[in-house]
Design a protein around this motif. Structure first.
Motif: not given
Ligand code: FE2
Length: 242
Positions: A174, A202-203, A236-237
């Protein structure tokens, strides 16, 4: 650096849920009073966020929060909210992975999770990844996915290959949006952009502790390539945290 946006605030947070912040009042080094939480919610709205999941520290040495203490603070905030068009419908935590975390884990798995059984974890800024890897292994055995907060901020992890390795071991990463502004120093900023270039995040989260942190985020400027990476993370989030 080429500035994609000019004078207007970049809409880069539009539609997002913030999955890392210290919005809840009175239980860690984030908001002190519930009024501060409300000022943060105003700032979130201005940025385009639609949802916030508070993640107070669970850190035995400094902020020994429990599911009960977090719920009490969440209830205070909920009771003070009107019909704000930003959702705060659940809470999670940011767990410090240390000896105590591992000892507690022997008794019980962490309960304060993000949606999709994700556990937000951090380590000491100068720590190494040994205990982190051990915790990740145990979490995954319980069906819980470890999400490492702000990898760019750990001075003990400078070889970026380590982050690919952690991802290979089931970790998600993150980004702290404030890192891109040099808020934690220029080295952290450079490292964040490198991790972003490698497509390892990813986030993203704000890790905002007060309204001022959110106001600063209006200053983020990204070039075209960085914006593409950002958009990938943002999409994605939005898909994973509704
Ligand atoms: Fe945090």
């Amino acid at each position: 650096m080429f500035s994609f946006f000019n004078k207007t605030s970049p809409p880069i947070f539009e539609g997002l849920c913030d999955i890392h912040n210290h919005l809840l009042p009175g239980i860690d080094d984030g908001c002190k009073e519930v009024q501060d939480s409300h000022r943060m919610l105003e700032a979130y709205k201005e940025l385009g966020f639609v949802q916030v999941i508070p993640t107070p520290h669970v850190y035995s040495e400094l902020y020994p929060n429990t599911p009960q203490s977090v719920k009490s603070s969440f209830d205070v905030l909920q009771d003070s909210m009107g019909s704000e068009n930003i959702q705060v419908k659940r809470y999670a935590a940011e767990y410090m992975v240390d000896e105590q975390f591992m000892a507690d884990f022997e008794q019980r798995s962490p309960e304060l999770l993000l949606p999709n059984n994700i556990c937000l974890v951090e380590i000491h800024f100068f720590g190494n990844t040994q205990i982190l890897e051990q915790a990740g292994f145990q979490l995954l055995q319980q069906g819980i996915k470890p999400l490492l907060a702000h990898p760019e901020r750990y001075h003990g992890i400078n070889d970026l290959k380590k982050f690919s390795e952690l991802k290979g071991r089931g970790f998600k990463l993150q980004l702290n949006a404030l890192s891109l502004l040099g808020h934690y120093g220029d080295d952290v900023k450079q490292k964040a952009f490198k991790i972003m270039d490698l497509g390892l995040y990813d986030y993203l989260g704000t890790d905002a502790h007060r309204p001022g942190h959110l106001h600063l985020l209006k200053e983020i400027r990204l070039n075209k390539k960085q914006l593409l990476s950002w958009e990938e993370i943002r999409e994605r989030q939005i898909a994973d945290f509704r």
